[in-house]
Design a protein around this motif. Structure first.
Motif, PDB file in Angstrom:
ATOM      1  N   ARG A  53      15.375  -0.090  11.163  1.00  0.00           N
ATOM      2  CA  ARG A  53      14.580   0.855  10.372  1.00  0.00           C
ATOM      3  C   ARG A  53      14.361   2.127  11.164  1.00  0.00           C
ATOM      4  O   ARG A  53      13.924   2.084  12.317  1.00  0.00           O
ATOM      5  CB  ARG A  53      13.245   0.212   9.983  1.00  0.00           C
ATOM      6  CG  ARG A  53      12.248   1.145   9.340  1.00  0.00           C
ATOM      7  CD  ARG A  53      12.763   1.823   8.074  1.00  0.00           C
ATOM      8  NE  ARG A  53      12.636   1.028   6.887  1.00  0.00           N
ATOM      9  CZ  ARG A  53      13.667   0.827   6.027  1.00  0.00           C
ATOM     10  NH1 ARG A  53      14.874   1.343   6.243  1.00  0.00           N
ATOM     11  NH2 ARG A  53      13.481   0.101   4.963  1.00  0.00           N
TER      12      ARG A  53
ATOM     13  N   SER B  24      11.991   4.109  -3.374  1.00  0.00           N
ATOM     14  CA  SER B  24      13.235   3.374  -3.456  1.00  0.00           C
ATOM     15  C   SER B  24      13.450   2.945  -4.897  1.00  0.00           C
ATOM     16  O   SER B  24      12.488   2.644  -5.594  1.00  0.00           O
ATOM     17  CB  SER B  24      13.079   2.104  -2.618  1.00  0.00           C
ATOM     18  OG  SER B  24      14.122   1.964  -1.712  1.00  0.00           O
TER      19      SER B  24
ATOM     20  N   HIS C 115      15.395   3.836   3.593  1.00  0.00           N
ATOM     21  CA  HIS C 115      14.510   3.433   2.476  1.00  0.00           C
ATOM     22  C   HIS C 115      14.971   2.110   1.865  1.00  0.00           C
ATOM     23  O   HIS C 115      14.567   1.768   0.764  1.00  0.00           O
ATOM     24  CB  HIS C 115      14.428   4.496   1.368  1.00  0.00           C
ATOM     25  CG  HIS C 115      13.791   5.789   1.797  1.00  0.00           C
ATOM     26  ND1 HIS C 115      12.969   6.508   0.974  1.00  0.00           N
ATOM     27  CD2 HIS C 115      13.841   6.464   2.962  1.00  0.00           C
ATOM     28  CE1 HIS C 115      12.553   7.601   1.619  1.00  0.00           C
ATOM     29  NE2 HIS C 115      13.081   7.580   2.829  1.00  0.00           N
TER      30      HIS C 115
ATOM     31  N   THR D 278       3.165   4.605   5.961  1.00  0.00           N
ATOM     32  CA  THR D 278       2.449   4.384   4.698  1.00  0.00           C
ATOM     33  C   THR D 278       1.499   3.204   4.739  1.00  0.00           C
ATOM     34  O   THR D 278       0.528   3.156   4.003  1.00  0.00           O
ATOM     35  CB  THR D 278       3.444   4.195   3.525  1.00  0.00           C
ATOM     36  OG1 THR D 278       2.737   4.377   2.290  1.00  0.00           O
ATOM     37  CG2 THR D 278       4.085   2.818   3.496  1.00  0.00           C
ATOM     38  N   ASP D 279       1.768   2.232   5.599  1.00  0.00           N
ATOM     39  CA  ASP D 279       1.013   0.981   5.563  1.00  0.00           C
ATOM     40  C   ASP D 279       0.066   0.894   6.763  1.00  0.00           C
ATOM     41  O   ASP D 279       0.499   0.877   7.910  1.00  0.00           O
ATOM     42  CB  ASP D 279       2.029  -0.175   5.603  1.00  0.00           C
ATOM     43  CG  ASP D 279       1.370  -1.523   5.368  1.00  0.00           C
ATOM     44  OD1 ASP D 279       0.132  -1.616   5.514  1.00  0.00           O
ATOM     45  OD2 ASP D 279       2.091  -2.479   5.068  1.00  0.00           O
TER      46      ASP D 279
ATOM     47  N   GLN E 246      10.030   4.437   6.963  1.00  0.00           N
ATOM     48  CA  GLN E 246       9.684   3.701   5.738  1.00  0.00           C
ATOM     49  C   GLN E 246       9.290   2.262   6.099  1.00  0.00           C
ATOM     50  O   GLN E 246       9.697   1.742   7.139  1.00  0.00           O
ATOM     51  CB  GLN E 246      10.921   3.647   4.828  1.00  0.00           C
ATOM     52  CG  GLN E 246      11.166   4.927   4.060  1.00  0.00           C
ATOM     53  CD  GLN E 246      10.360   4.988   2.781  1.00  0.00           C
ATOM     54  OE1 GLN E 246      10.245   4.002   2.060  1.00  0.00           O
ATOM     55  NE2 GLN E 246       9.769   6.140   2.506  1.00  0.00           N
ATOM     56  N   PRO E 247       8.549   1.581   5.216  1.00  0.00           N
ATOM     57  CA  PRO E 247       8.284   0.150   5.440  1.00  0.00           C
ATOM     58  C   PRO E 247       9.597  -0.628   5.463  1.00  0.00           C
ATOM     59  O   PRO E 247      10.573  -0.200   4.846  1.00  0.00           O
ATOM     60  CB  PRO E 247       7.468  -0.259   4.199  1.00  0.00           C
ATOM     61  CG  PRO E 247       6.977   1.010   3.587  1.00  0.00           C
ATOM     62  CD  PRO E 247       7.962   2.070   3.956  1.00  0.00           C
TER      63      PRO E 247
ATOM     64  N   ASP F 233      10.153  -3.549   4.124  1.00  0.00           N
ATOM     65  CA  ASP F 233      10.265  -4.497   3.005  1.00  0.00           C
ATOM     66  C   ASP F 233      11.509  -4.232   2.173  1.00  0.00           C
ATOM     67  O   ASP F 233      11.826  -3.076   1.947  1.00  0.00           O
ATOM     68  CB  ASP F 233       9.057  -4.383   2.068  1.00  0.00           C
ATOM     69  CG  ASP F 233       7.752  -4.377   2.818  1.00  0.00           C
ATOM     70  OD1 ASP F 233       7.021  -5.343   2.731  1.00  0.00           O
ATOM     71  OD2 ASP F 233       7.496  -3.358   3.507  1.00  0.00           O
TER      72      ASP F 233
ATOM     73  N   ALA G 246       0.847  -1.192   0.000  1.00  0.00           N
ATOM     74  CA  ALA G 246       0.000   0.000   0.000  1.00  0.00           C
ATOM     75  C   ALA G 246       0.884   1.244   0.000  1.00  0.00           C
ATOM     76  O   ALA G 246       2.027   1.204   0.435  1.00  0.00           O
ATOM     77  CB  ALA G 246      -0.903  -0.012   1.235  1.00  0.00           C
TER      78      ALA G 246
END
Lengths: 468, 468
Positions: B115, A316, B428, B30-31, B90-91, B93, A311
């Motif tokens: 993170r 990046s 990121h 963001t998520d 940031q996520p 992932d 989402a």
């Protein structure tokens, strides 16, 4: 009506229930996450074969997901057929797109929805139930029957070749009567006489050692998603022709007679668009839709990915992109040669800043074509004509039946596709279904086929058997 | 050494522990899956501000993840600064690429991995701890300080503009002293004077209503992965220039003097390649690497996907493909205009058989540039010169600091970036880290900055404040 046919008519409800139980087993062959369900499917099939009073039921020695064997060989002088089917299924992804869960078979409007109901669990159950009906109602089969039900069709029948090789004696037959293959259209009875081959590859493009902040590095480093996009775009030219050098070498242009034969087959473009939901039919310029589907090779990406998919946004620059590639091949194209050409193309066309890696997973098969005068085709035409009161067409299919080529190469025999799935039943996609009417038609048709075949002598097939 | 500096020196171990506790909170903005952790981060920051004896600690009214305020305004006649930082991250992932878990901060070789350690939790903790040190050691701050710590920096500071607008009186200051922004290189002290803007979009290409079997339909229907690849490939020309019509309108070519200034800055290409792991530096032809990074706009895909991504193969033609797109913008480029141009390009260049849909998520920011003679720059140069015994460079950054543009537009004041994160710290990306030495340097530098600033009178800044 024969006693066997009557028995089948009365058993339709029970057979549908048995198919539901079968389709509940998530026997996905490609994904190791499902491996534990393979033995459940093997046990199900073996118990069905035993319940049909078939003999020598068991697993054939070999690697990979096992192939199951059974036979009944007491119809002296009659032909011997090798019945083929598979119990493995495609992955259910994307699961969210299913209306009912993929492994909870659900009946809606006379269709049984569920992964594998059409490809191939429904169709492959049919000859087993037909054998059962003959044994129960008449105490014997009209022909000699051997069954081979494999578990790796959806992954290119990886180990089947070795198994057939090893079991050449046991599997010897006059032809293969295949429960796999799918009918073209539900409203047009037809016999398939050819199929395309396949090759599968996976490619990656790597640019950096790690993902990089798109602000701090943007404009200075290669983005693998852009490189992959350019690489993929290089695989076809503007006319839809595959741009891989040498790809069409050995592919014969169709003769005028062949083109006329294909053009004479009714093809309803609006219905095809409606079926697929596509806004336009797209492909290689200069060939009709059926020509592109049946006698022209393809190159399709089956998957493409890299970077953030969640989402919101993630600014990046990823460092790798991936693509799953497959080709449908026609006669004249050797799978490993095509794989090598694509690999070379990808390596030569990767834009600066990227490193390409290509891997194959061994999934490859030649295209297949059967002799037009094979007697097994005529019986199929008779049965379908009787059943649907229409003279069936002779058609080709765009999909791949690697086993037809394998049986021909190793056992020297042809394969008659006699599946009762239909090409619109969304196998390999969400919401796969099998028509209940097709189950009924298939049971009747297989029973009639065997009855007619039982009136022939085995010798009729000798000219069509070629020991390799 | 001042009492505050001495206090900080003695507190380094404790401050590092506090940063570890802060970085343990997965405050991904963001998520929505992480939304429940936002209040934890808010509580952490608020308690840190209170522990520093700052006043009026509280959450500013407004939508979205809340911004936190605090102040200390008893340095009569001295300048007033607005300290900016953000607690969102940031996520994590792709999580599998982390050596230690993203939210279990881990010390390895004097670097704290986790993170948010570098972007922005480590840097933003520094001014809070410096305030605490002055209050504990000296009972007062040398300058008037207001804090605004927001929670939506990683999603374009969506609601910060409204909040600043609403709180114009409360947030009034001589300039923004920002803890965000990151240093260019650890070995070259520098002051950032400009940043690029951003716009973020998402695009999809749909071809059919459902996934289709690649054998049965291959060659006849459009494949969205190929269409998307061609569409993405159309976004740049062969020279690396963005091919979207009108994209460069209003972008000024650098003057010879500007190009000379950038060329005089040491740039170690081999080190840059080593840092990124890239095999080559790639980008718009005709511009140096630093020019491409600082003063040229970009268009990058941050994500690209469609079809099967699992193990093995799935011979399906998918029916949709997706791309996440972002641009880094330079002065002269208005974000919404650029978004409209890209949308038009995508719609006009989609190959036959595909339908394009483009959505923006409102994440947009103008580029920013500060006046060269702003007195806050000179203090930064003095402090960095003292600390590193090298005259600092004046540089730009390629990344986006939308808040600088926002503070300028709404409060009429400039933003001095004084972060102690460094651009190689993989924010990121997986394995983000913050150097322990940077934490120590940052504490000393911020304390010195405020000491020097405290010797100035507020009036010095009047010519640089522009009420809008």
């Amino acid at each position: 009506m024969s006693a066997a046919l009557e028995f089948l008519r009365e058993s339709e409800g029970r057979i549908l229930d048995e198919l539901r139980a079968f389709a509940r087993i998530p026997s996905v062959s490609t994904d190791p996450a499902y491996a534990k369900h393979i033995p459940e499917a093997v046990a199900f099939v073996a118990s069905q074969l035993s319940a049909a009073s078939l003999e020598h039921v068991g697993v054939l020695p070999g690697d990979g997901h096992p192939a199951i064997y059974a036979d009944w060989l007491h119809a002296e002088g009659a032909p011997t057929i090798l019945v083929y089917g598979h119990y493995d299924v495609q992955p259910p992804d994307p699961v969210a797109a299913w209306t009912s869960p993929p492994f909870e078979p659900t009946l809606r409007q006379d269709r049984l929805y569920g992964r594998g109901t059409s490809d191939n669990k429904g169709p492959m159950l049919i000859p087993i139930k037909v054998a059962e009906a003959f044994m129960r109602a008449q105490g014997r089969l009209p022909v000699n029957v051997k069954f081979i039900i494999e578990g790796e069709e959806e992954i290119g029948s990886r180990h089947l070749g070795e198994t057939i090789e090893r079991e050449r004696q046991r599997l010897a037959a006059d032809f293969v009567h295949s429960a796999d293959g799918a009918r073209w259209r539900v409203d047009l009875p037809a016999v398939n006489v050819a199929s395309r081959g396949i090759i599968v590859l996976e490619a990656s493009v790597t640019t950096a050692a790690k993902d990089l902040h798109s602000g701090r590095y943007g404009g200075t480093v290669a983005n693998p998603l852009h490189l992959m996009a350019r690489l993929v775009a290089s695989l076809h030219d503007e006319s839809g022709r595959i741009a891989v050098a040498g790809f069409y070498d050995g592919v014969k242009e169709p003769t005028n007679a062949e083109r006329d034969a294909i053009a004479s087959i009714p093809f309803d473009e609006p219905a095809y668009l409606e079926l697929t939901g596509a806004s336009a039919l797209v492909g290689e310029r200069g060939y009709s839709t059926l020509e592109r589907q049946w006698i022209r090779p393809t190159l399709d990406l089956n998957g493409l990915w890299g970077g953030y998919q969640g989402a919101g946004s993630k600014t990046s620059i990823p460092h790798a992109a991936y693509a799953k590639i497959s080709c449908r091949l026609v006669p004249g194209q050797e799978p490993q040669r095509i794989a090598a050409l694509i690999r070379r193309h990808l390596e030569q066309h990767c834009p600066p800043g990227g490193r390409v890696a290509v891997s194959g997973n061994g999934h490859g098969a030649l295209a297949y074509e059967m002799p037009a005068d094979h007697p097994c085709i005529a019986i199929a035409e008779t049965v379908l004509h009787e059943l649907y009161e229409t003279k069936p067409l002779r058609i080709r299919i765009g999909a791949t039946l690697p086993v037809s080529e394998m049986f021909k190469r190793i056992l020297g025999i042809d394969t008659l596709l006699f599946s009762f799935s239909t090409s619109d039943e969304d196998f390999h996609a969400p919401n796969e279904f099998f028509r209940v009417q097709s189950l009924k038609d298939g049971l009747a048709a297989w029973a009639r086929y065997w009855e007619i075949l039982g009136t022939q002598r085995a010798g009729v097939y000798a000219p069509f058997r070629h020991s390799s």
